[in-house]
Scaffold this active site. Structure first.
Site, PDB file in Angstrom:
ATOM      1  N   LYS A 162       1.175  -1.251  -0.463  1.00 31.96           N
ATOM      2  CA  LYS A 162       0.010  -0.107  -0.252  1.00 31.96           C
ATOM      3  C   LYS A 162       0.338   1.680  -0.237  1.00 31.96           C
ATOM      4  O   LYS A 162       2.488   0.719   0.281  1.00 31.96           O
ATOM      5  CB  LYS A 162      -1.687  -0.571   0.957  1.00 31.96           C
ATOM      6  CG  LYS A 162      -1.740  -0.892   1.239  1.00 31.96           C
ATOM      7  CD  LYS A 162      -3.007  -1.334   2.742  1.00 31.96           C
ATOM      8  CE  LYS A 162      -3.660  -2.436   2.637  1.00 31.96           C
ATOM      9  NZ  LYS A 162      -4.707  -2.981   3.442  1.00 31.96           N
ATOM     10  N   TYR A 182     -12.547  -3.680  -2.663  1.00 30.09           N
ATOM     11  CA  TYR A 182     -12.670  -3.415  -0.797  1.00 30.09           C
ATOM     12  C   TYR A 182     -14.221  -3.190  -0.797  1.00 30.09           C
ATOM     13  O   TYR A 182     -14.572  -2.599   0.226  1.00 30.09           O
ATOM     14  CB  TYR A 182     -12.141  -2.257   0.043  1.00 30.09           C
ATOM     15  CG  TYR A 182     -11.078  -2.336   0.226  1.00 30.09           C
ATOM     16  CD1 TYR A 182     -10.381  -3.583   0.926  1.00 30.09           C
ATOM     17  CD2 TYR A 182      -9.945  -1.409   0.032  1.00 30.09           C
ATOM     18  CE1 TYR A 182      -9.021  -4.125   1.658  1.00 30.09           C
ATOM     19  CE2 TYR A 182      -8.444  -1.503   0.685  1.00 30.09           C
ATOM     20  CZ  TYR A 182      -7.943  -3.410   1.123  1.00 30.09           C
ATOM     21  OH  TYR A 182      -6.104  -3.096   1.662  1.00 30.09           O
ATOM     22  N   ARG A 210      -0.138 -14.583   4.762  1.00 22.49           N
ATOM     23  CA  ARG A 210      -1.213 -13.826   6.302  1.00 22.49           C
ATOM     24  C   ARG A 210      -0.575 -14.070   6.959  1.00 22.49           C
ATOM     25  O   ARG A 210       0.195 -13.112   7.779  1.00 22.49           O
ATOM     26  CB  ARG A 210      -2.463 -14.599   6.167  1.00 22.49           C
ATOM     27  CG  ARG A 210      -3.412 -14.420   4.856  1.00 22.49           C
ATOM     28  CD  ARG A 210      -4.607 -12.720   5.378  1.00 22.49           C
ATOM     29  NE  ARG A 210      -5.056 -12.744   6.044  1.00 22.49           N
ATOM     30  CZ  ARG A 210      -5.648 -11.337   5.980  1.00 22.49           C
ATOM     31  NH1 ARG A 210      -6.161 -11.109   4.840  1.00 22.49           N
ATOM     32  NH2 ARG A 210      -6.505 -11.318   6.808  1.00 22.49           N
ATOM     33  N   THR A 241      -4.588  -7.292  11.027  1.00 22.88           N
ATOM     34  CA  THR A 241      -4.473  -6.354  10.597  1.00 22.88           C
ATOM     35  C   THR A 241      -4.571  -5.267  11.104  1.00 22.88           C
ATOM     36  O   THR A 241      -3.703  -4.221  10.855  1.00 22.88           O
ATOM     37  CB  THR A 241      -5.501  -5.997  10.251  1.00 22.88           C
ATOM     38  OG1 THR A 241      -6.320  -7.213   9.785  1.00 22.88           O
ATOM     39  CG2 THR A 241      -6.892  -4.807   9.656  1.00 22.88           C
ATOM     40  N   ARG A 279       3.345  -5.851   9.590  1.00 24.18           N
ATOM     41  CA  ARG A 279       3.178  -5.015   9.791  1.00 24.18           C
ATOM     42  C   ARG A 279       3.081  -4.447  11.169  1.00 24.18           C
ATOM     43  O   ARG A 279       2.503  -3.380  11.898  1.00 24.18           O
ATOM     44  CB  ARG A 279       1.207  -5.563  10.054  1.00 24.18           C
ATOM     45  CG  ARG A 279       0.164  -6.044   9.094  1.00 24.18           C
ATOM     46  CD  ARG A 279      -0.712  -6.317   8.184  1.00 24.18           C
ATOM     47  NE  ARG A 279      -1.477  -5.881   7.398  1.00 24.18           N
ATOM     48  CZ  ARG A 279      -2.245  -5.962   7.510  1.00 24.18           C
ATOM     49  NH1 ARG A 279      -3.164  -7.748   7.778  1.00 24.18           N
ATOM     50  NH2 ARG A 279      -3.662  -6.033   6.057  1.00 24.18           N
ATOM     51  N   ASN A 315      -1.580  -0.153   7.712  1.00 26.87           N
ATOM     52  CA  ASN A 315      -1.034  -1.589   7.488  1.00 26.87           C
ATOM     53  C   ASN A 315       0.324  -1.864   6.515  1.00 26.87           C
ATOM     54  O   ASN A 315       0.215  -3.388   7.066  1.00 26.87           O
ATOM     55  CB  ASN A 315      -1.860  -1.947   8.357  1.00 26.87           C
ATOM     56  CG  ASN A 315      -3.042  -2.503   7.264  1.00 26.87           C
ATOM     57  OD1 ASN A 315      -3.229  -2.240   6.132  1.00 26.87           O
ATOM     58  ND2 ASN A 315      -3.989  -3.642   7.427  1.00 26.87           N
ATOM     59  N   HIS A 366      -1.423  -5.177   1.543  1.00 22.42           N
ATOM     60  CA  HIS A 366      -3.055  -6.662   1.790  1.00 22.42           C
ATOM     61  C   HIS A 366      -2.293  -8.361   1.415  1.00 22.42           C
ATOM     62  O   HIS A 366      -1.881  -7.960   0.154  1.00 22.42           O
ATOM     63  CB  HIS A 366      -4.027  -5.550   0.329  1.00 22.42           C
ATOM     64  CG  HIS A 366      -4.807  -6.644   0.351  1.00 22.42           C
ATOM     65  ND1 HIS A 366      -6.135  -7.202   0.112  1.00 22.42           N
ATOM     66  CD2 HIS A 366      -5.225  -7.709  -0.959  1.00 22.42           C
ATOM     67  CE1 HIS A 366      -6.928  -7.481   0.096  1.00 22.42           C
ATOM     68  NE2 HIS A 366      -5.796  -8.412  -0.697  1.00 22.42           N
ATOM     69  N   GLU A 373      -9.284 -11.464  -6.580  1.00 19.71           N
ATOM     70  CA  GLU A 373      -9.357 -10.122  -6.784  1.00 19.71           C
ATOM     71  C   GLU A 373      -7.923 -10.817  -7.659  1.00 19.71           C
ATOM     72  O   GLU A 373      -7.574  -8.606  -8.085  1.00 19.71           O
ATOM     73  CB  GLU A 373      -7.345  -9.913  -5.223  1.00 19.71           C
ATOM     74  CG  GLU A 373      -8.939 -10.109  -4.091  1.00 19.71           C
ATOM     75  CD  GLU A 373      -8.065  -9.974  -2.638  1.00 19.71           C
ATOM     76  OE1 GLU A 373      -9.307  -9.699  -2.122  1.00 19.71           O
ATOM     77  OE2 GLU A 373      -6.901 -10.622  -3.222  1.00 19.71           O
TER      78      GLU A 373
END
Ligand code: GDP
Ligand code: MG
Length: 139
Positions: free
Chosen positions: A12, A52, A88, A94, A105, A115, A118, A129
């Site tokens: 991001k 999103y 993940r 998150t 993160r 954060n 994604h 996605e």
């Protein structure tokens, strides 16, 4: 290669600003994930809202869309064994304050919205996605 599991990963805008793009990619590659697609784009509001869409109506939605559309992002498809879960766990919770030390993160996140990364939350989400960001990937 074609049978490997995939995850759609976004570094991001804060990840670009923090100059940790190389660091983040290295963390994924060091865990045996490889990059099959990669591009740098400025995500517009339409694409951000599609990506999103599940979060529409949440109190943080507007801040999330403003953040993800504020500047360029690096978008990639990572592939490898158990790619979704592996990504993940390398990303962490998150909320950076709740993420385990040593995750992306925890190490670099600013707050629960800002954060850094994604990663798809399931194989089904990954396919949706990936189709959104890399239109011809599955052809
Ligand atoms: P992720 O899959 O771990 O990225 O988390 P989600 O899919 O639940 O949320 C998507 C993104 O929305 C997160 O990465 C955050 O940027 C933002 N977000 C999620 N939950 C919250 C929240 O409770 N508060 C705020 N301010 N932002 C949130
Ligand atoms: Mg999610």
């Amino acid at each position: 290669m074609v049978f490997m599991k995939k995850s759609l990963v976004i570094i991001k805008p804060d990840g670009i600003g923090k100059k940790i793009v190389g660091e983040i990619i290295s963390r994924f590659e060091n865990e045996n994930l490889y990059i099959s697609k990669l591009k740098m784009i400025h995500i517009d509001r339409e694409l951000a809202c599609m990506h999103y869409c599940d979060h529409k109506g949440k109190p943080y939605f507007e801040r999330l869309i403003n953040y993800i559309t504020a500047d360029s992002s690096v978008v990639m498809v990572l592939e490898g064994e158990d790619a979704v879960n592996k990504v993940r766990s390398i990303m962490g919770n998150t909320d950076p304050a709740k993420a385990i030390s040593g995750t992306i993160r925890s190490d670099f996140g600013t707050d629960i919205t800002i954060n850094v990364v994604h990663g798809s939350d399931s194989t089904e989400s990954a396919e949706r996605e990936i189709k959104l960001f890399f239109k011809n990937y599955y052809q």
